[in-house]
Scaffold this motif. Structure first.
Motif, PDB file in Angstrom:
ATOM      1  N   ALA A  55     -82.307  60.469 117.660  1.00  0.00           N
ATOM      2  CA  ALA A  55     -83.544  61.221 117.862  1.00  0.00           C
ATOM      3  C   ALA A  55     -84.217  60.819 119.171  1.00  0.00           C
ATOM      4  O   ALA A  55     -84.718  61.673 119.910  1.00  0.00           O
ATOM      5  CB  ALA A  55     -84.489  60.996 116.683  1.00  0.00           C
ATOM      6  N   HIS A  64     -82.764  59.696 121.839  1.00  0.00           N
ATOM      7  CA  HIS A  64     -81.985  60.235 122.952  1.00  0.00           C
ATOM      8  C   HIS A  64     -82.306  61.709 123.183  1.00  0.00           C
ATOM      9  O   HIS A  64     -82.410  62.166 124.334  1.00  0.00           O
ATOM     10  CB  HIS A  64     -80.492  60.029 122.697  1.00  0.00           C
ATOM     11  CG  HIS A  64     -80.073  58.601 122.755  1.00  0.00           C
ATOM     12  ND1 HIS A  64     -78.769  58.183 122.546  1.00  0.00           N
ATOM     13  CD2 HIS A  64     -80.793  57.461 122.988  1.00  0.00           C
ATOM     14  CE1 HIS A  64     -78.708  56.861 122.662  1.00  0.00           C
ATOM     15  NE2 HIS A  64     -79.922  56.402 122.911  1.00  0.00           N
ATOM     16  N   ARG A  65     -82.466  62.472 122.098  1.00  0.00           N
ATOM     17  CA  ARG A  65     -82.809  63.892 122.251  1.00  0.00           C
ATOM     18  C   ARG A  65     -84.175  64.039 122.908  1.00  0.00           C
ATOM     19  O   ARG A  65     -84.358  64.865 123.812  1.00  0.00           O
ATOM     20  CB  ARG A  65     -82.800  64.581 120.881  1.00  0.00           C
ATOM     21  CG  ARG A  65     -81.410  64.818 120.312  1.00  0.00           C
ATOM     22  CD  ARG A  65     -81.456  65.791 119.139  1.00  0.00           C
ATOM     23  NE  ARG A  65     -82.220  65.262 118.023  1.00  0.00           N
ATOM     24  CZ  ARG A  65     -81.695  64.514 117.045  1.00  0.00           C
ATOM     25  NH1 ARG A  65     -80.399  64.214 117.058  1.00  0.00           N
ATOM     26  NH2 ARG A  65     -82.451  64.072 116.064  1.00  0.00           N
ATOM     27  N   GLY A 105     -84.815  65.605 126.698  1.00  0.00           N
ATOM     28  CA  GLY A 105     -85.744  66.730 126.828  1.00  0.00           C
ATOM     29  C   GLY A 105     -86.889  66.412 127.783  1.00  0.00           C
ATOM     30  O   GLY A 105     -87.249  67.228 128.641  1.00  0.00           O
TER      31      GLY A 105
END
Length: 386
Positions: free
Chosen positions: A290, A292-293, A297
């Motif tokens: 999570a 890393h996402r 972004g």
């Protein structure tokens, strides 16, 4: 009726005790003073550079930096004329980079205000960028033998113990007491040698832990030793509570070049170059996937808004953990490729494309240098740039 003033710590040092202290200090220094490269002569420029480097930094760490700095910038005029990037590159790794920027600014000011002649009095020295009361006193006494007191980490500890001062030596009251004492104990002559001596005593004998009191030439003058309180003095500074922070950074490649940006004046490591970096909103309890996402972004948005490019082939490379003042930082490090051939940046944009070879000559943040090394190691295993 006249009132009787209560005794103070300074009353411990009557005239006979002061005389014994001065004699003992200089006699000890003649035999045990440290052999340091910035003490080879009384050049105020060398003394100034060393004192700036020694702030918040150990002697052992400073020695190689001092030698390299003086080799590249041996005179005040050399420093004043050097590009800021060169000064910061020489300083890289010492931390507290405002010291280097202030040195650069002050060198230019000495050239313009004083025709390149170093000021001799404390008040004028303190008018220079980054020169406070201690540094001014150190330059004045070491270079010109001016009777100027000094209080720094080692003498703060030594003076607190000599006076038996149980208060906080960093408080306004404590600072007033210690500076008053530092001025009172100075001899009329040899002030520079005396100040060197008390700094050396604090560093080698009156250590923070396990002070070598039996070997101290001032033990008969020391109130803390007389009262057995040397282990309790000085009062320890309160440690700040640490705040956990998660940052993310990305090495964006375009061909054989990577994107770097100069950090702004209000940012940490101002003036140094770094890879694009952001602070994440996500909390530490989030899973790595999570995080890393969120990081990709956030970094992607930053690139679009500030650089006008999109990244592709994002990959997590490594994590770097480090601390800055009261922050404990986990830095998530990524690589990405530019989705299109980027435009050339203006010289004043604070953005540059450089090769990994060129980056060796660029002053980078500590974590930026570590990440550049990690990218180099990664390219040995598989080709990162295309």
């Amino acid at each position: 009726m006249p009132t009787t003033m209560p005794p103070t710590e300074l009353d411990w040092f009557d005239t006979p005790r002061l005389r014994r202290l001065r004699t003992a200090v200089l006699r000890w220094y003649a035999t045990h003073g440290r052999d340091l490269p910035w003490r080879e002569n009384r050049d105020p420029y060398r003394i100034w550079i060393s004192e700036a480097m020694l702030q918040q930094t150990t002697v052992a760490a400073v020695k190689p930096y001092f030698a390299r700095f003086l080799d590249r910038l041996p005179t005040l005029h050399d420093l004043a004329q050097a590009p800021e990037d060169d000064v910061l590159r020489l300083w890289e790794g010492l931390g507290y980079y405002s010291r280097a920027r202030n040195l650069h600014r002050a060198a230019k000011e000495i050239v313009t205000r004083f025709n390149g002649t170093f000021p001799e009095d404390v008040e004028t020295l303190m008018s220079l960028p980054g020169v406070g009361r201690y540094t001014a006193g150190a330059i004045a006494s070491f270079a010109y033998d001016t009777r100027a007191p000094i209080v720094e980490a080692n003498t703060l500890r030594l003076y607190s113990r000599l006076l038996g001062y149980r208060g906080d030596p960093r408080s306004k009251e404590g600072q007033t007491l210690l500076w008053t004492f530092a001025e009172r104990i100075l001899p009329r002559d040899e002030s520079g040698a005396f100040n060197h001596a008390v700094m050396d005593l604090g560093a080698t004998i009156c250590r923070p832990a396990d002070p070598d009191c039996p070997a101290c030439p001032l033990k008969t003058s020391c109130r803390a030793f007389a009262e057995g309180t040397q282990a309790e003095i000085p009062v320890k500074a309160k440690r700040p509570e640490l705040t956990d922070v998660i940052d993310a950074t990305v090495v964006v490649s375009s061909g054989d070049r990577v994107l770097i940006r100069r950090r702004g004046p209000e940012e940490r490591w101002a003036g140094l170059w770094d890879f694009p970096r952001v602070t994440l909103e996500a909390g530490g309890a989030a899973s790595d996937a999570a995080l890393h996402r969120v990081a990709i972004g956030t970094l992607g948005d930053w690139l679009k808004e500030n650089v006008g490019l999109a990244g592709r082939d994002w990959a997590h490379l490594t994590d770097i953990r480090h601390g800055v003042t009261r922050y404990r930082i986990r830095l998530l490090c990524f690589t990405a490729a530019s989705a299109a051939k980027p435009a050339t940046f203006a010289d004043d944009s604070g953005l540059r494309w450089v090769t990994l070879q060129e980056i060796d000559d660029v002053p980078l943040s500590m974590t930026g240098r570590k990440l550049a090394k990690a990218v180099r190691e990664h390219t040995r295993e598989r080709r990162l740039f295309s």
